[in-house]
Structure formats: C-alpha cells, structure tokens
Design a protein around this motif. Structure first.
Motif, PDB file in Angstrom:
ATOM      1  N   GLN A   1     -32.165  16.363 -10.114  1.00 52.22           N
ATOM      2  CA  GLN A   1     -31.629  17.549  -9.452  1.00 52.22           C
ATOM      3  C   GLN A   1     -30.150  17.772  -9.771  1.00 52.22           C
ATOM      4  OE1 GLN A   1     -33.453  18.382  -5.313  1.00 52.22           O
ATOM      5  NE2 GLN A   1     -33.826  16.184  -5.609  1.00 52.22           N
ATOM      6  N   MET A   2     -29.503  16.743 -10.313  1.00 51.88           N
ATOM      7  CA  MET A   2     -28.103  16.894 -10.729  1.00 51.88           C
ATOM      8  C   MET A   2     -27.997  17.185 -12.222  1.00 51.88           C
ATOM      9  SD  MET A   2     -26.379  13.857  -8.411  1.00 51.88           S
ATOM     10  CE  MET A   2     -24.699  14.214  -8.919  1.00 51.88           C
ATOM     11  N   GLY A   3     -29.146  17.379 -12.869  1.00 50.70           N
ATOM     12  CA  GLY A   3     -29.124  17.837 -14.251  1.00 50.70           C
ATOM     13  C   GLY A   3     -29.448  16.813 -15.303  1.00 50.70           C
ATOM     14  N   ALA A   4     -29.804  15.597 -14.908  1.00 50.14           N
ATOM     15  CA  ALA A   4     -30.130  14.569 -15.897  1.00 50.14           C
ATOM     16  C   ALA A   4     -31.585  14.688 -16.335  1.00 50.14           C
ATOM     17  CB  ALA A   4     -29.875  13.178 -15.314  1.00 50.14           C
ATOM     18  N   ASP A   5     -31.853  14.247 -17.560  1.00 50.80           N
ATOM     19  CA  ASP A   5     -33.214  14.168 -18.096  1.00 50.80           C
ATOM     20  C   ASP A   5     -33.766  12.797 -17.704  1.00 50.80           C
ATOM     21  OD1 ASP A   5     -35.566  14.359 -19.485  1.00 50.80           O
ATOM     22  OD2 ASP A   5     -34.657  14.265 -21.478  1.00 50.80           O
ATOM     23  N   VAL A   6     -34.817  12.782 -16.870  1.00 54.00           N
ATOM     24  CA  VAL A   6     -35.275  11.536 -16.247  1.00 54.00           C
ATOM     25  C   VAL A   6     -36.733  11.258 -16.581  1.00 54.00           C
ATOM     26  CG1 VAL A   6     -35.597  10.294 -14.068  1.00 54.00           C
ATOM     27  CG2 VAL A   6     -33.667  11.872 -14.327  1.00 54.00           C
ATOM     28  N   VAL A   7     -37.004  10.001 -16.937  1.00 58.45           N
ATOM     29  CA  VAL A   7     -38.367   9.508 -17.095  1.00 58.45           C
ATOM     30  C   VAL A   7     -38.583   8.429 -16.037  1.00 58.45           C
ATOM     31  CG1 VAL A   7     -39.973   8.247 -18.571  1.00 58.45           C
ATOM     32  CG2 VAL A   7     -38.512  10.031 -19.543  1.00 58.45           C
ATOM     33  N   LEU A   8     -39.717   8.507 -15.350  1.00 57.91           N
ATOM     34  CA  LEU A   8     -40.043   7.559 -14.280  1.00 57.91           C
ATOM     35  C   LEU A   8     -41.331   6.830 -14.633  1.00 57.91           C
ATOM     36  CD1 LEU A   8     -39.701   6.447 -11.340  1.00 57.91           C
ATOM     37  CD2 LEU A   8     -40.976   8.469 -10.562  1.00 57.91           C
ATOM     38  N   LEU A   9     -41.276   5.497 -14.624  1.00 58.67           N
ATOM     39  CA  LEU A   9     -42.438   4.675 -14.941  1.00 58.67           C
ATOM     40  C   LEU A   9     -42.978   4.019 -13.671  1.00 58.67           C
ATOM     41  CD1 LEU A   9     -41.069   2.757 -18.078  1.00 58.67           C
ATOM     42  CD2 LEU A   9     -42.066   5.058 -17.965  1.00 58.67           C
ATOM     43  N   GLU A  10     -44.287   4.064 -13.482  1.00 60.82           N
ATOM     44  CA  GLU A  10     -44.927   3.375 -12.364  1.00 60.82           C
ATOM     45  C   GLU A  10     -46.333   2.958 -12.766  1.00 60.82           C
ATOM     46  OE1 GLU A  10     -45.977   1.257  -9.750  1.00 60.82           O
ATOM     47  OE2 GLU A  10     -44.025   2.114  -9.201  1.00 60.82           O
ATOM     48  N   GLY A  11     -46.550   1.644 -12.836  1.00 59.49           N
ATOM     49  CA  GLY A  11     -47.854   1.135 -13.238  1.00 59.49           C
ATOM     50  C   GLY A  11     -48.820   0.930 -12.103  1.00 59.49           C
TER      51      GLY A  11
ATOM     52  N   THR B   1     -36.352   5.595 -25.355  1.00 57.47           N
ATOM     53  CA  THR B   1     -34.945   5.292 -25.599  1.00 57.47           C
ATOM     54  C   THR B   1     -34.120   6.073 -24.580  1.00 57.47           C
ATOM     55  OG1 THR B   1     -35.337   5.013 -27.979  1.00 57.47           O
ATOM     56  CG2 THR B   1     -33.063   5.337 -27.273  1.00 57.47           C
ATOM     57  N   ALA B   2     -33.297   5.362 -23.833  1.00 60.16           N
ATOM     58  CA  ALA B   2     -32.543   6.009 -22.762  1.00 60.16           C
ATOM     59  C   ALA B   2     -31.071   5.614 -22.812  1.00 60.16           C
ATOM     60  CB  ALA B   2     -33.125   5.637 -21.399  1.00 60.16           C
ATOM     61  N   ARG B   3     -30.229   6.500 -22.302  1.00 58.39           N
ATOM     62  CA  ARG B   3     -28.809   6.173 -22.184  1.00 58.39           C
ATOM     63  C   ARG B   3     -28.589   5.129 -21.088  1.00 58.39           C
ATOM     64  NH1 ARG B   3     -25.799  10.188 -24.780  1.00 58.39           N
ATOM     65  NH2 ARG B   3     -26.973  12.097 -25.251  1.00 58.39           N
ATOM     66  N   ARG B   4     -29.369   5.241 -20.029  1.00 51.72           N
ATOM     67  CA  ARG B   4     -29.268   4.323 -18.902  1.00 51.72           C
ATOM     68  C   ARG B   4     -30.673   3.956 -18.418  1.00 51.72           C
ATOM     69  NH1 ARG B   4     -24.883   4.650 -20.644  1.00 51.72           N
ATOM     70  NH2 ARG B   4     -22.901   5.185 -19.601  1.00 51.72           N
ATOM     71  N   PHE B   5     -30.814   2.728 -17.939  1.00 49.16           N
ATOM     72  CA  PHE B   5     -32.056   2.274 -17.325  1.00 49.16           C
ATOM     73  C   PHE B   5     -31.758   1.815 -15.901  1.00 49.16           C
ATOM     74  CE2 PHE B   5     -32.816   1.726 -21.825  1.00 49.16           C
ATOM     75  CZ  PHE B   5     -34.128   2.155 -21.995  1.00 49.16           C
ATOM     76  N   VAL B   6     -32.695   2.075 -15.006  1.00 48.16           N
ATOM     77  CA  VAL B   6     -32.584   1.583 -13.630  1.00 48.16           C
ATOM     78  C   VAL B   6     -33.852   0.796 -13.311  1.00 48.16           C
ATOM     79  CG1 VAL B   6     -32.333   2.166 -11.199  1.00 48.16           C
ATOM     80  CG2 VAL B   6     -31.176   3.559 -12.931  1.00 48.16           C
ATOM     81  N   ILE B   7     -33.686  -0.490 -13.044  1.00 47.38           N
ATOM     82  CA  ILE B   7     -34.815  -1.345 -12.679  1.00 47.38           C
ATOM     83  C   ILE B   7     -34.994  -1.266 -11.162  1.00 47.38           C
ATOM     84  CG2 ILE B   7     -35.730  -3.687 -12.668  1.00 47.38           C
ATOM     85  CD1 ILE B   7     -34.019  -4.241 -15.157  1.00 47.38           C
ATOM     86  N   ALA B   8     -36.141  -0.753 -10.745  1.00 47.41           N
ATOM     87  CA  ALA B   8     -36.424  -0.558  -9.318  1.00 47.41           C
ATOM     88  C   ALA B   8     -37.854  -1.014  -9.036  1.00 47.41           C
ATOM     89  CB  ALA B   8     -36.236   0.912  -8.941  1.00 47.41           C
TER      90      ALA B   8
ATOM     91  N   GLU C   1     -42.194   8.696 -29.508  1.00 43.70           N
ATOM     92  CA  GLU C   1     -40.844   8.285 -29.138  1.00 43.70           C
ATOM     93  C   GLU C   1     -40.297   9.286 -28.131  1.00 43.70           C
ATOM     94  OE1 GLU C   1     -38.190   7.496 -32.302  1.00 43.70           O
ATOM     95  OE2 GLU C   1     -39.577   6.205 -33.404  1.00 43.70           O
ATOM     96  N   ILE C   2     -39.847   8.762 -26.994  1.00 45.92           N
ATOM     97  CA  ILE C   2     -39.343   9.597 -25.907  1.00 45.92           C
ATOM     98  C   ILE C   2     -37.872   9.282 -25.704  1.00 45.92           C
ATOM     99  CG2 ILE C   2     -39.553  10.182 -23.464  1.00 45.92           C
ATOM    100  CD1 ILE C   2     -42.467   9.217 -23.637  1.00 45.92           C
ATOM    101  N   ARG C   3     -37.042  10.312 -25.666  1.00 41.31           N
ATOM    102  CA  ARG C   3     -35.611  10.124 -25.409  1.00 41.31           C
ATOM    103  C   ARG C   3     -35.241  10.785 -24.090  1.00 41.31           C
ATOM    104  NH1 ARG C   3     -32.525   8.141 -29.485  1.00 41.31           N
ATOM    105  NH2 ARG C   3     -33.582   7.855 -31.497  1.00 41.31           N
ATOM    106  N   CYS C   4     -34.375  10.146 -23.345  1.00 44.01           N
ATOM    107  CA  CYS C   4     -33.964  10.702 -22.064  1.00 44.01           C
ATOM    108  C   CYS C   4     -32.593  10.149 -21.682  1.00 44.01           C
ATOM    109  CB  CYS C   4     -34.987  10.365 -20.978  1.00 44.01           C
ATOM    110  SG  CYS C   4     -35.183   8.596 -20.662  1.00 44.01           S
TER     111      CYS C   4
END
Length: 470
Positions: free
Chosen positions: A26-36, A131-138, A3-6
């Motif tokens: 770079q602004m201090g957020a904990d970020v996970v990036l997914l790329e398949g 589990t994330a506070r915010r998700f960005v679909i890109a 389980e990963i939290r970010c």
C-alpha cells in the motif's frame, strides 16, 4: 522455470508477514508473499483465535453453572462438538481478512508454496526463482515436541491438533504449565473434562510468583489438578488410556494427552546458510533493526526474530521493518514496552519488568506499589474481587506492571502506553476514570505511589497548617 523480481519478498503469511506485505504494497512497493501452509499462520488457525473462542465457550458454561446474585445455577449440559463448531465459525469469520484473495486484491503477488534461499538475494519456490531487493522472514513457530521416551508411540495432541477433537476428553493430561497449557486446561475443565497439568518446574513460571499463585489457586479451585516439579520421564499406553510417569516415579493416567511445553521456530527448510544468514537461540540472528548483520538484504520478524512469541509482537516488528526498508528511517525494535496476557480466569498480564527483574536492575531506586481488586467498587459489584496489580516505579516512571484479575489484558494497556511513551506516574494519577470501572484499579495504583509523599510527609502537613492561617 520462471524468474520473478520484486522489491520485497515476504516468507510466511502469519501475523508479521501479512502486516509487512499489506503495509509495503500500500506504500508502493512491489511485494511477493510466500506461504506453504495456511494463510493467517498459527494465530488464526491454531493459536490465539481458536483458543480464545474455546475459552469463551468454557466461560459461558462455567457462568451458567455457578449462579450468583439471586440467580440460581446448577447442572449445565455442554455439547463439546457444538463448542468446536463455535471455534470453527470464529476462524471462518476472521479468515477473509487474512485470505489470499484479499492480499491479491491489495496488489500482492501470493505464491502458495514454501521458499528456500539459494544465495544472498534469491529464493527458490517450486520451479520459480525470486530475486528481491529485500527479504523478510516471517515463518513463525510450531509446537516443540520434547524427546520424552515413549511419546512418539502414543497418540498426543498439540495446539495444532487439539481443536480437531469432536468428542470431549474424559481425562486430559497436559504436559506444560505455561500460558497455552493453562488456558487449554481451564477451557476443557469448564467444558466437562477432568484435567491434570504436569509442569516440570513452576506453573506460570514466567509471571510474577505472587500473581501466579492467585491464578493457580483459582484454577485448582475449579478442580484442575496442577502438579509442579513433575518432569515427564516416560509415556506409555494407547488411544483412550495413556500413562505419564514422572521423574520422581509418580504415574498419571488419562484418556488424552496434550503437549504444551514451548515453541520451535520454523527455519528448518530455509537453507539460511546459503544466504549467509546465522542462527541464534534457534531463530534468525538479527540486530536491533531486525536486520541480519551478515546479509543486509534480510530482515526477520515475530517468532523468527527470537524473543517474545506473541502475535502482537510480530505486528509491531512489521512496523519497525517497514519504516526501515521503505522509508530509510533508523527504526529499532524495543522490548521494554511489549505486553502479554494469559487468558485464564482470572486473567494475567505483564508489561516491562516483573518485581524480581526490577529489583535486580534498579535495586534501592525501585518502588513497588500495589492495589487490590477487592478495593474496587466495580469489582465488588460484579463479584470479581480476586485480583492484584503491582507497578514497578523508578524515579517516578513505571518500568513494569503485573496484573492478575478480571480484564487484566485490557487493564495492562494503560501501563503499556505509559512505558512506551515514558510517562510518569503523575500522568496516570491525573487520568479521570469513569466510575465505577475496573480501570480505576490502575488509578488507585498510581495514587498509592503518591500516598506516602502526600500523607506521610511532615512538610506537607506544615504547609497545610500554614495555609489555613490565611
């Protein structure tokens, strides 16, 4: 299962996703990036970068063969495989900027796998759950392959495979006369291929028709066969011998087939419904803040958000969502100031409204000013006089600009700046451009707006005569 939290989970490592991830971490957020698939997305690997590199090779071949200004041209020998080597070298030189290593070095946790939603605030990726506070679909987009009868039975190319060719096509048939189709048509023609473009409606149909006509005349002059109103209805043949039949019964034969009829957003594998997300026009439904109205944790940027499908738009979207997610600012995306360019020769560029759109929106309040490249001294000196700029003006402010000609993609930036900041035409006319430069075309267009006000106004002449008495 881990389980990963970010704070922020970004799905997709194309231009928009990378911009969000780098800015947020770079602004201090904990970020996970997914790329398949590939870091850098379509732009780096299959789109903007390789296409412009191949166009550059074609431009070099064309320039050497033409001859001008007392310099003799002649037959040019092209090495198609070497041109593709150039494309690969360009990709390789840019790739480190988008690489997994760089982003890990910034502090981003990079997971090289596809993700899918399993509920409103969780994404499954492999055996892990994020589990994330915010998700960005890109997630970007991929080539749309139309259901033309017979297409699936013949070898065909898209922008994802055309750059893999090592041998020059003898005769390339391009289905689709939009920016991708026309850029690839000209690149291959200049590198020695015979090229036929089949367009079901109007070639370069999203651009101003006056400007498109100038570009198309030039492309036809280079030997590219462009057939409009040619809707493909049947495809047959095999490798090296492909036939495309159009709805009116015409038949076109070629050695290779490139399909370039549009893009399809990559949202198929996301299971959007499990997160309470909705689709709209084939993309993720979002509001002006690029945020889902049905799941406030989720944003979408770039192609995934619908609208204009350009790399620079995805990067712009990234800035919008970063201000909203991280700083809590009421940041909204605009569209009126977003430019685009087609890198044929001559180039085409647009920002804001075309003339037809502006007339529909503003009616009699609209003034359209024009400036020809043939009146620009630098264009005359360099033999680049084929070109035109139109600027659509309402109450002294530009609401759109259309350019065809050399360096149109550079020249449009002046008008993108003006529209983004609501500058008046007086700001452009007050600019001092170095002489001789193509940039003076923009200043000439601004001057054309004021010409009737200064030289055709009888009150101005009366004032001048009065002043001369003193």
């Amino acid at each position: 299962m881990a389980e990963i939290r970010c704070d922020i989970c970004v799905i997709g490592a194309g231009s928009g996703g990378l911009s969000v991830a780098s800015g947020a971490v770079q602004m201090g957020a904990d970020v996970v990036l997914l790329e398949g698939h590939k870091m850098g997305g379509d732009c780096l690997n299959y789109g903007c970068v390789p296409s412009k590199a191949l166009l550059a090779a074609g431009h070099k071949a064309h320039a050497m063969g033409q001859g001008a200004f007392g310099v003799s041209g002649g037959a040019v020998t092209t090495d198609f495989a070497a041109a593709k080597d150039h494309v690969e070298q360009v990709i390789a030189s840019i790739a480190p900027h988008d690489s997994e290593e760089r982003f890990k070095g910034l502090g981003v946790r990079v997971i090289r796998d596809y993700g899918r939603f399993i509920d409103h605030d969780r994404v499954q990726v492999g055996a892990d759950v994020i589990t994330a506070r915010r998700f960005v679909i890109a997630t970007g987009s991929r080539p749309f392959v139309p259901p033309i009868p017979g297409l699936k039975d013949v070898p065909y190319l898209t922008n994802e495979t055309v750059f893999d060719l090592r041998e020059r096509p003898e005769h390339l048939i391009v289905i689709g006369g939009g920016p991708i189709g026309m850029e690839m048509a000209q690149a291959h023609r200049r590198l020695g291929s015979k090229v036929t473009v089949l367009e079901g409606e109007k070639a370069l149909g999203k651009d101003d028709p006056d400007l498109a006509a100038i570009a198309l005349e030039h492309l036809r002059g280079e030997g590219i066969e462009i057939v409009e109103g040619a809707l493909a209805s049947q495809i047959s043949g095999g490798a090296g011998d492909i036939t495309v039949e159009t709805r009116d019964g015409a038949r076109f034969h070629g050695s290779h087939l490139l399909v370039a009829v549009g893009r399809k957003v990559n949202i198929d594998r996301l299971d959007l419904h499990k997160a309470g997300l909705e689709e709209e026009n084939g993309a993720v439904r979002v509001d002006a803040r690029l945020r889902s109205p049905t799941n406030r944790r989720v944003y979408a940027v770039g192609d995934a958000a619908g609208g204009l499908q350009f790399t620079h738009v995805a990067s712009y979207h990234a800035g919008v969502v970063i201000r909203s997610m991280l700083l809590g600012l009421p940041s909204k995306a605009r569209r009126d100031h977003l430019p685009w360019a087609t890198f044929t020769d001559p180039e085409m560029a647009q920002v804001g409204l075309t003339e037809a759109q502006a007339r529909k929106a503003h009616g009699d309040r609209l003034t359209v000013v024009r400036a020809e490249f043939s009146g620009n001294d630098r264009a005359v000196a360099t033999g680049q006089t084929v070109g035109l700029i139109k600027v659509m003006v309402v109450k002294g402010r530009p609401v759109g600009a259309s350019i065809v000609g050399a360096q149109a993609g550079e020249l449009i930036q002046t008008w993108a700046l003006a529209i983004a900041n609501r500058l008046k035409m007086s700001a452009i006319s007050a600019m001092v451009a170095p002489y001789p430069t193509l940039g003076e075309v923009n200043k000439r267009a601004a001057g054309a707006y004021f010409t009737p006000k200064l030289f055709e106004n009888p009150w101005i002449k009366r004032i001048v005569r009065l002043v001369q008495r003193f």
